[in-house]
Enzyme design. Structure first.
Site, PDB file in Angstrom:
ATOM      1  CG  ASP A  39      -1.410  46.620  91.582  1.00 18.40           C
ATOM      2  OD1 ASP A  39      -1.744  46.180  90.630  1.00 18.40           O
ATOM      3  OD2 ASP A  39      -1.373  45.576  92.672  1.00 18.40           O
ATOM      4  CE  LYS A  82      -6.164  44.467  96.469  1.00 20.16           C
ATOM      5  NZ  LYS A  82      -5.959  43.723  95.179  1.00 20.16           N
ATOM      6  NE  ARG A 105      -8.807  41.731  86.180  1.00 24.35           N
ATOM      7  CZ  ARG A 105      -7.715  42.016  87.399  1.00 24.35           C
ATOM      8  NH1 ARG A 105      -8.483  42.103  88.575  1.00 24.35           N
ATOM      9  NH2 ARG A 105      -6.654  41.846  87.222  1.00 24.35           N
ATOM     10  NE  ARG A 150       0.894  35.886  97.484  1.00 22.75           N
ATOM     11  CZ  ARG A 150       0.167  36.599  96.755  1.00 22.75           C
ATOM     12  NH1 ARG A 150      -0.705  37.443  96.853  1.00 22.75           N
ATOM     13  NH2 ARG A 150       0.442  36.697  95.381  1.00 22.75           N
ATOM     14  CB  SER A 202       1.141  37.375  86.035  1.00 21.11           C
ATOM     15  OG  SER A 202       0.040  36.948  87.049  1.00 21.11           O
ATOM     16  NE  ARG A 238      -4.391  48.889  93.107  1.00 22.30           N
ATOM     17  CZ  ARG A 238      -4.187  48.587  94.546  1.00 22.30           C
ATOM     18  NH1 ARG A 238      -4.217  49.594  95.257  1.00 22.30           N
ATOM     19  NH2 ARG A 238      -4.138  47.186  94.886  1.00 22.30           N
ATOM     20  CD  GLN A 286      -3.758  38.487  90.476  1.00 21.09           C
ATOM     21  OE1 GLN A 286      -4.247  38.002  89.218  1.00 21.09           O
ATOM     22  NE2 GLN A 286      -3.903  39.548  91.164  1.00 21.09           N
TER      23      GLN A 286
HETATM   24  C1  S3P Z   1      -1.206  40.441  92.824  1.00 19.55           C
HETATM   25  C2  S3P Z   1      -0.539  40.566  91.632  1.00 19.55           C
HETATM   26  C3  S3P Z   1      -0.584  41.536  90.535  1.00 19.55           C
HETATM   27  C4  S3P Z   1      -1.508  42.701  91.054  1.00 19.55           C
HETATM   28  C5  S3P Z   1      -2.621  42.378  91.991  1.00 19.55           C
HETATM   29  C6  S3P Z   1      -1.980  41.480  93.224  1.00 19.55           C
HETATM   30  C7  S3P Z   1      -0.910  39.348  93.817  1.00 19.55           C
HETATM   31  O1  S3P Z   1      -1.330  40.829  89.596  1.00 19.55           O
HETATM   32  O2  S3P Z   1      -1.645  43.519  90.082  1.00 19.55           O
HETATM   33  O3  S3P Z   1      -3.257  43.542  92.490  1.00 19.55           O
HETATM   34  O4  S3P Z   1      -1.348  39.717  95.061  1.00 19.55           O
HETATM   35  O5  S3P Z   1      -0.129  38.331  93.371  1.00 19.55           O
HETATM   36  P1  S3P Z   1      -0.628  40.216  88.359  1.00 19.55           P
HETATM   37  O6  S3P Z   1      -0.211  39.043  88.651  1.00 19.55           O
HETATM   38  O7  S3P Z   1      -1.661  40.184  87.192  1.00 19.55           O
HETATM   39  O8  S3P Z   1       0.363  41.107  87.738  1.00 19.55           O
END
Ligand code: S3P
Length: 443
Positions: free
Chosen positions: A324, A22, A123, A27, A168, A403, A170
């Site tokens: 995750d 995913k 969130r 990306r 994180s 999940r 993200q």
């Molecule tokens: C992800 C980063 C994680 C993960 C999410 C996918 C990503 O989140 O939990 O399912 O693709 O960068 P966080 O950055 O909030 O840890």
């Protein structure tokens, strides 16, 4: 809301192939959408979250099509040339789409509104609003820094050096993506390493990144520097199988007696593969076969056999590489001999649901003994005996969290009464073939 009961299963056997990763799928669409020319993507995860990214990139000017053979073609809009969308960008359940695209837009001279479902709308977005505001973007968010929110990008944005206050990927990626179209060098300091797909893939698309290490107050820190105003070149991307999806089948094969399952094409990037390490520490027999590289990522087939698991204390240092996978790891712990203790899991409270309380409630309803702490669960395992399962008429609440639905489905496979899951629809966000693969492997 389709509820469904998952009952005691025959051994899992044969071979399965999980869908594309995913994180890498999101990306690949975004980066291809910024490159001028045609990129091709094979193995893309066609789950709702990734389709939300595709739809949003189209609204921003990328031309994205799917061939009948499952290959995706993307003609990018070009970095700096994203179009202002006419309508809100509807992100569904997907935090990754939202936070990464907030970063992309932050350094483009356009405004856009992000909306999402009830889970995503709860969130926290301040974790990306804070650094992106420092770069010059402005935001109008709903109460508490949530969706719906409006971003107005800065042009030119200003480069920053940002130390991540939470581990994180993200947030790291949002800042790096904003840095792509920002003059000068943008830096992110990562006290704890998180998944590195953004760094690997942007380098593949032709951006200049420098990754170094420095000694911080609490040990080594990663420093990622991205050179702005990059010239991205179209690529052919092959997306490896998602270790986070494979994890459900790894645990299923470990806990269902007699299982012997081959899971093909699983991505094993060390920033993602913590679940394999932890399950092995618990006594799980997981053998890596045919290790190779797919799309610049380490991949192997995993041969998983039913194993007598033992409870462990999970090292909190491993959390970012399996962030995750805790819902399904808790299920493995429920079937292990003795006690499993987890700590350092505060971040699980701000995922698609509060995964500590959702899993604590779900497993308790299914008859598992556990204790919920602020930063983790302590679970007493059965030593391999089936868990009781959900009582008549009762179902576990998944709270729009894919999940949780999949983890509790796996718990049902080793239960006396079965486990009824209130809503299996969210599974389609990340793993649309889950049900088919499960029935196929246990037939
Ligand atoms: C992800 C980063 C994680 C993960 C999410 C996918 C990503 O989140 O939990 O399912 O693709 O960068 P966080 O950055 O909030 O840890």
């Amino acid at each position: 809301m389709p509820n469904q009961t998952f009952t005691s299963s025959a051994a899992l056997s044969g071979k399965i192939r999980v869908p594309g990763d995913k994180s890498i799928s999101h990306r690949s669409l975004m980066f291809a959408g910024l490159a001028v020319g045609e990129s091709r993507i094979t193995g893309l995860l066609e789950g709702e979250d990734v389709l939300a990214t595709a739809a949003a990139m189209r609204q921003l000017g990328a031309d994205i099509t799917r061939n009948d053979d499952g290959e995706w073609r993307v003609h990018g809009a070009g970095l700096g040339s994203l179009l202002e969308p006419h309508q809100a960008l509807e992100m569904g359940n997907s935090g990754t789409s939202t936070r990464l695209m907030m970063g992309l837009l932050a350094s483009h001279p356009i405004a856009a509104t992000f909306t999402g479902d009830a889970s995503l709308s709860g969130r926290p977005m301040n974790r990306v609003i804070t650094p992106l505001s420092q770069m010059g973007a402005s935001f109008e968010a709903s109460k508490g820094g949530t969706l719906p929110l409006m971003v107005r990008g800065a042009s030119p944005a200003v480069p920053i050096t940002y130390r991540l206050p939470v581990a994180s990927a993200q947030v790291k990626s949002a800042v790096l993506l904003a840095g792509l179209n920002t003059p000068g060098i943008t830096r992110v300091i990562e006290p704890i390493a998180t998944r590195d797909h953004t760094e690997r893939m942007l380098t593949g698309f032709g951006a200049t990144l420098e990754i170094g290490e420095e000694t911080g107050a609490n040990g080594p820190e990663r420093i990622i520097a991205i050179h702005g105003e990059a010239d991205l070149k179209p690529q052919n991307v092959v997306v490896p199988g998602d270790p986070s999806s494979a994890a459900f089948f790894i645990v299923a094969a470990l806990i269902v007696p007699g299982s012997d399952l081959l899971i093909e094409n699983v991505g094993l990037n060390t920033t993602r593969a913590g679940i394999v390490t932890v399950l092995r520490q618990m006594g799980g027999q997981i053998e890596e076969v045919n290790p190779r590289e797919v799309g610049g990522e380490p991949v192997a087939d995993l041969c998983v056999r039913h194993s007598a698991l033992t409870g462990i204390d999970v090292d909190p240092a491993i959390v970012p590489s399996m962030v995750d996978e805790f819902p399904v790891m808790f299920v493995a712990a429920a079937l292990a001999k003795g006690t499993t203790r987890t700590t350092g899991l505060e971040e699980l409270r701000v995922k698609e649901s509060d995964r500590l309380s959702t899993m604590a409630n779900a497993l308790t309803l299914a008859g598992v003994s556990l204790e919920e702490n602020e930063d983790g669960l302590i679970i007493q395992g059965t030593g391999g005996d089936p868990i009781p399962g959900t009582p008549n008429e009762a179902s576990v609440e998944t709270r729009l969290d894919h999940r949780i639905a999949m983890a509790m489905a796996i718990a049902g496979l080793v239960s006396r009464n079965g486990v009824c899951v209130d809503d299996t629809a969210p599974i389609a966000t990340s793993f649309p073939t889950f049900m088919d693969l499960l029935s196929g492997a246990s037939a």
